[in-house]
Design a protein around this motif. Structure first.
Motif, PDB file in Angstrom:
ATOM      1  N   SER A   1       1.278  -2.129   5.818  1.00 11.74           N
ATOM      2  CA  SER A   1       2.470  -2.197   6.676  1.00 11.74           C
ATOM      3  C   SER A   1       3.584  -1.325   6.100  1.00 11.74           C
ATOM      4  O   SER A   1       4.218  -0.554   6.821  1.00 11.74           O
ATOM      5  CB  SER A   1       2.974  -3.634   6.801  1.00 11.74           C
ATOM      6  OG  SER A   1       2.101  -4.403   7.571  1.00 11.74           O
ATOM      7  N   ALA A   2       3.813  -1.448   4.790  1.00  7.73           N
ATOM      8  CA  ALA A   2       4.852  -0.652   4.139  1.00  7.73           C
ATOM      9  C   ALA A   2       4.500   0.835   4.178  1.00  7.73           C
ATOM     10  O   ALA A   2       5.365   1.683   4.425  1.00  7.73           O
ATOM     11  CB  ALA A   2       5.040  -1.115   2.696  1.00  7.73           C
ATOM     12  N   GLN A   3       3.228   1.124   3.970  1.00  7.80           N
ATOM     13  CA  GLN A   3       2.764   2.518   3.925  1.00  7.80           C
ATOM     14  C   GLN A   3       2.853   3.198   5.290  1.00  7.80           C
ATOM     15  O   GLN A   3       3.231   4.358   5.382  1.00  7.80           O
ATOM     16  CB  GLN A   3       1.314   2.532   3.428  1.00  7.80           C
ATOM     17  CG  GLN A   3       0.642   3.864   3.368  1.00  7.80           C
ATOM     18  CD  GLN A   3      -0.831   3.717   2.976  1.00  7.80           C
ATOM     19  OE1 GLN A   3      -1.215   2.804   2.266  1.00  7.80           O
ATOM     20  NE2 GLN A   3      -1.647   4.628   3.452  1.00  7.80           N
ATOM     21  N   THR A   4       2.504   2.478   6.354  1.00  6.97           N
ATOM     22  CA  THR A   4       2.436   3.077   7.691  1.00  6.97           C
ATOM     23  C   THR A   4       3.671   2.822   8.548  1.00  6.97           C
ATOM     24  O   THR A   4       3.806   3.432   9.604  1.00  6.97           O
ATOM     25  CB  THR A   4       1.214   2.532   8.466  1.00  6.97           C
ATOM     26  OG1 THR A   4       1.373   1.118   8.638  1.00  6.97           O
ATOM     27  CG2 THR A   4      -0.081   2.835   7.756  1.00  6.97           C
ATOM     28  N   GLN A   5       4.523   1.899   8.098  1.00  2.00           N
ATOM     29  CA  GLN A   5       5.681   1.478   8.890  1.00  2.00           C
ATOM     30  C   GLN A   5       5.253   0.853  10.220  1.00  2.00           C
ATOM     31  O   GLN A   5       5.978   0.908  11.206  1.00  2.00           O
ATOM     32  CB  GLN A   5       6.642   2.655   9.141  1.00  2.00           C
ATOM     33  CG  GLN A   5       7.196   3.267   7.867  1.00  2.00           C
ATOM     34  CD  GLN A   5       8.009   2.271   7.046  1.00  2.00           C
ATOM     35  OE1 GLN A   5       8.922   1.659   7.556  1.00  2.00           O
ATOM     36  NE2 GLN A   5       7.670   2.099   5.782  1.00  2.00           N
ATOM     37  N   LYS A   6       4.041   0.284  10.237  1.00  4.43           N
ATOM     38  CA  LYS A   6       3.528  -0.434  11.402  1.00  4.43           C
ATOM     39  C   LYS A   6       3.224  -1.860  10.974  1.00  4.43           C
ATOM     40  O   LYS A   6       2.984  -2.131   9.799  1.00  4.43           O
ATOM     41  CB  LYS A   6       2.238   0.219  11.924  1.00  4.43           C
ATOM     42  CG  LYS A   6       2.427   1.614  12.460  1.00  4.43           C
ATOM     43  CD  LYS A   6       1.108   2.174  12.942  1.00  4.43           C
ATOM     44  CE  LYS A   6       1.291   3.584  13.473  1.00  4.43           C
ATOM     45  NZ  LYS A   6       0.032   4.166  13.929  1.00  4.43           N
TER      46      LYS A   6
END
Length: 158
Positions: free
Chosen positions: A83-88
């Motif tokens: 989630s943090a890596q993809t901003q999704k």
């Protein structure tokens, strides 16, 4: 140990008989998730040997039927990182679907929850799990054997 060998032998016999009959399986469907991975390894070896594709059902069992098992913390941590890596918004169903994809499985799944079905459609757009993620889920899954369907398939293990 003998019954485990018998189970493996019976699986091999089924495939051998099928191959002698000139009808090699192309796809083999079975309950497949981290909690049955260890038990299914002999079957997966046969799949690899004869180029048989795994079709996996029950892949969401670690979050629908066996919550708070050894896999839970691992997939939650992976979901947070992705989630943090993809901003999704990446959730645990996404992680399990990506684990099945990493295991080269055709995913056969369903849900009565509209939100979960919509979530399934988001998984292909997410990045693949790395080898460390897959290994962490494998190790956590091997700590517990839990099958929901076809319990008659369970045999004593060595």
């Amino acid at each position: 140990m003998a019954s485990c060998r018998l189970f493996i032998r019976s699986v091999r016999s089924t495939y051998t008989t099928t191959i002698r009959a000139n009808q090699v399986h192309v796809v083999y469907q079975l309950e497949f998730h981290p909690y049955v991975l260890k038990y299914n390894l002999p079957i997966l070896e046969i799949h690899q040997q004869y180029n048989i594709q795994l079709a996996a059902y029950g892949g969401q069992i670690p979050i629908t039927k066996k919550t708070n098992g050894p896999v839970t913390a691992v997939i939650e941590e992976i979901a947070e990182r992705l989630s943090a890596q993809t901003q999704k918004a990446v959730n645990t169903n996404h992680v399990l679907l990506k684990w099945l994809e990493a295991r080269d499985a055709i995913v056969v799944t369903t849900s009565s929850k509209k939100e979960r079905l919509a979530s399934f459609l988001e998984a292909p757009e997410l990045p693949d799990l790395n080898e460390e993620d897959v290994a962490a889920i494998d190790v956590a899954g091997s700590e517990l054997h839990f099958r929901v369907y076809m319990q008659h398939m369970d045999r004593p293990r060595p």
